[in-house]
Design a protein around this motif. Structure first.
Motif, short mmCIF file in Angstrom:
data_model
loop_
_atom_site.label_atom_id
_atom_site.label_comp_id
_atom_site.label_asym_id
_atom_site.label_seq_id
_atom_site.Cartn_x
_atom_site.Cartn_y
_atom_site.Cartn_z
N VAL A 164 92.31 37.26 -101.44
CA VAL A 164 91.58 36.26 -100.65
C VAL A 164 92.44 35.00 -100.47
CG1 VAL A 164 89.57 34.73 -100.61
CG2 VAL A 164 89.29 37.13 -101.23
N MET A 165 93.04 34.54 -101.58
CA MET A 165 93.85 33.32 -101.47
C MET A 165 95.13 33.58 -100.68
SD MET A 165 93.68 31.23 -105.02
CE MET A 165 94.89 32.28 -105.78
N GLY A 166 95.66 34.80 -100.78
CA GLY A 166 96.93 35.12 -100.12
C GLY A 166 96.73 35.58 -98.69
N GLN A 171 81.41 32.70 -101.58
CA GLN A 171 80.52 33.84 -101.47
C GLN A 171 81.30 35.09 -101.07
OE1 GLN A 171 77.15 32.76 -99.24
NE2 GLN A 171 76.38 34.86 -99.09
N TYR A 172 82.21 34.94 -100.15
CA TYR A 172 83.05 36.06 -99.70
C TYR A 172 83.87 36.59 -100.87
CZ TYR A 172 86.31 38.67 -96.71
OH TYR A 172 87.05 39.65 -96.11
N GLU A 231 83.33 36.31 -104.01
CA GLU A 231 82.53 36.93 -105.06
C GLU A 231 82.12 38.35 -104.69
OE1 GLU A 231 79.58 34.24 -106.57
OE2 GLU A 231 79.66 35.25 -108.51
N GLN A 232 81.87 38.56 -103.44
CA GLN A 232 81.49 39.91 -103.00
C GLN A 232 82.69 40.86 -103.11
OE1 GLN A 232 79.61 40.06 -99.15
NE2 GLN A 232 79.49 42.31 -99.23
N VAL A 233 83.87 40.37 -102.72
CA VAL A 233 85.08 41.20 -102.84
C VAL A 233 85.30 41.55 -104.31
CG1 VAL A 233 87.58 41.33 -102.49
CG2 VAL A 233 86.16 40.14 -100.81
N ALA A 234 85.21 40.52 -105.18
CA ALA A 234 85.46 40.74 -106.60
C ALA A 234 84.50 41.77 -107.17
CB ALA A 234 85.35 39.42 -107.35
N ARG A 235 83.24 41.62 -106.82
CA ARG A 235 82.23 42.51 -107.38
C ARG A 235 82.45 43.94 -106.91
NH1 ARG A 235 77.46 40.42 -105.39
NH2 ARG A 235 77.96 38.30 -105.99
#
Ligand code: ADP
Ligand code: ZN
Ligand code: MG
Length: 483
Positions: free
Chosen positions: A351-353, A332-333, A335-339
């Motif tokens: 996010v992964m890094g 969810q986190y 997806e919000q960043v991406a959007r």
């Protein structure tokens, strides 16, 4: 000598506490860690005349779990009394389900064993027992203390088919089951507090034999590692026993995590020892189609579906999609960043890094992350619009994480914006060229790394803030234009 080779056979029974606010048959709180016996009432203390009332939310959670695992929810199931005497069971029986459980069938696919499908037998609802405290009191050598706060906490028991063939398969199954139960919000996943506990049924048989061997049951394993270790120990013990000409006896065993061994607790009771009979104080549990439909509609998107959608909708590599769907909160986190950033791959990298790395360093969970998704998106936008170089952005990230300030704020307050003002950069480029005639001669002689050296000098003089692309262009132009 031709030693017989054995194959382990494993089936798991998992007790999962449902995250309701109140207990399954009364209004007492289920909160963990309250003073002993502060969450009790006549119902969960089993006082005479008290009557159970079924918790609606517990049923809805159980239905949700059943649907997420592909089980067939039964339109009518029956609560039953499972009679046994134990001090932590104040009524002298546990209300459970027996012949007619809430749900049947279903399965879970694990990666081990080449994507093996592990069948589920059933899911039934029941109440938890209280807790016997054998340690920690001055007179613990003579007395056992009882805490009934847990008495009547709602559980589902998920029973697997004996489909697993190694400790690794079993611990993966347990882990995957936990992920799903937490993901759909029915369980808090807290194994140390006992919210999820596993009994492992283990037998061995000579390779090639179809009939199962005699099994033992190792009770109450509350970590993936313990499940793994206890099964390995139990398999070795049974193989040694059979090889030595002995027999495995059907029994219940306990795992001692300090010694890594299992010990016999009691001979296994048979179903008839429990004298099951339908609970007279509760009507049959009727679940109509509309209720199942509502549960389906309320079901969050499951991990596998979300992974597939991340790949399809955001063009993420499979690896990224796998990492980002480790928990519902993380997905969810992300997806919000991406959007909000409008750049799904950059969002995934951040996010992964930086984000997961920082969480790990701090020993924190995504649920407690102080950095809002929108704030991280703001940082990504600054990189995408060339205001920040990616290396400066990492510093800004670290400062945002700790201070809660926005990227814009930090960048303007500290003058970190990338230099893409051509005239300022131009001055630096000229300085660098004047100071490095040798390098210029080398570039003219066709040495590419000399050009790289010059770019590096420009970056250095600008304090890392020069826009590398513009610095490159300016240098090229200067070199070409100067005879
Ligand atoms: P019981 O009557 O002893 O409770 P069940 O048939 O209800 O046994 O099965 C309980 C659990 O034990 C299930 O998870 C099932 O898959 C597993 N199981 C059953 N038989 C075996 C066996 N021979 N070896 C390993 N696991 C088994
Ligand atoms: Zn109560
Ligand atoms: Mg059984």
């Amino acid at each position: 000598m031709n030693a017989i080779r054995y194959e382990p056979v494993i089936g798991l029974e998992i007790h999962c506490q449902l995250q309701t606010r109140t207990k399954i048959f009364c209004g007492c709180s289920t909160a963990f860690g309250a003073p002993p016996n502060s969450h009790v009432c006549p119902v969960c203390l089993g006082l005479p005349g008290a009557l159970p009332v079924l918790n609606r939310q517990a049923v809805d959670f159980a239905i949700r779990a059943a649907l997420a695992l592909g089980c067939e929810v039964q339109s009518e199931s029956i609560f039953a009394r499972k009679n046994y005497f134990y001090p932590d069971l104040p009524k002298g029986y546990q209300i459970s389900q027996y012949e007619r459980p809430l749900a049947l069938g279903g399965s879970l696919t694990i990666a081990a064993g080449g994507g093996k499908r592990v069948g589920l037998t059933r899911i039934h609802m029941e109440e938890d027992a209280g807790k016997s405290l054998h340690e920690g009191f001055p007179d613990s050598d003579r007395r056992t203390y009882l805490d009934y706060n847990r008495s009547g906490v709602p559980l589902i028991e998920i029973v697997s088919e004996p489909d697993m063939r190694s400790a690794a398969e079993a611990s993966e199954f347990f882990a995957k089951l936990r992920d799903i139960l937490v993901w759909i919000g029915v369980n808090d996943g807290n194994m140390e507090e006992g919210s999820l506990r596993c009994d492992a049924n283990v037998s061995v048989r000579p390779v090639g034999q179809t009939a199962f061997g005699v099994k033992t049951e190792v009770k109450n394993l509350n970590s993936f590692r313990y499940v793994h270790k206890a099964i390995e120990y139990e398999v070795d013990r049974q193989v040694d026993l059979l090889d030595g000409g002995g027999r495995v006896v059907q029994e219940t065993r306990l795992f001692d995590s300090t010694g890594g061994a299992t010990h016999s607790m009691r001979s296994k009771e048979e179903a008839h020892d429990y004298r099951y009979f339908p609970e007279p104080d509760l009507p049959p549990l009727v679940v109509d189609a509309a209720r199942i439909e509502r549960a389906r509609a309320a079901m969050p998107e499951l991990p596998e579906a979300r992974r597939a959608r991340f790949i399809a909708a955001y063009g993420l590599p499979e690896y990224d999609a796998g990492v980002l769907t480790q928990s519902a909160a993380l997905a969810q986190y992300y997806e919000q960043v991406a959007r909000e950033a409008g750049n799904p791959k950059a969002a995934s990298n951040w996010v992964m890094g930086e984000l997961l790395r920082t969480l790990k360093e701090r020993g924190a969970e995504i649920a407690d992350v102080p950095l809002a998704a929108g704030a991280l998106a703001g940082l990504i936008r600054l990189v995408d619009s060339n205001v920040l170089s990616s290396s400066t952005a990492k510093d800004v990230f670290a400062r945002m994480y700790d201070s809660g300030r926005s990227a814009d704020d930090i960048v303007s307050a500290e003058g970190l914006a990338q230099m893409d003002d051509e005239s300022a950069l131009h001055a630096i480029v000229r300085d660098v060229m004047t100071a490095n005639p040798d390098a210029i001669a080398q570039v003219r002689a066709g040495k590419n790394n000399a050009f790289g050296f010059l770019v590096g000098q420009v970056m250095k003089q600008s304090g890392g803030k020069a826009n590398p692309k513009i610095a490159n262009q300016l240098l090229k132009r200067e070199l070409d234009g100067t005879p």
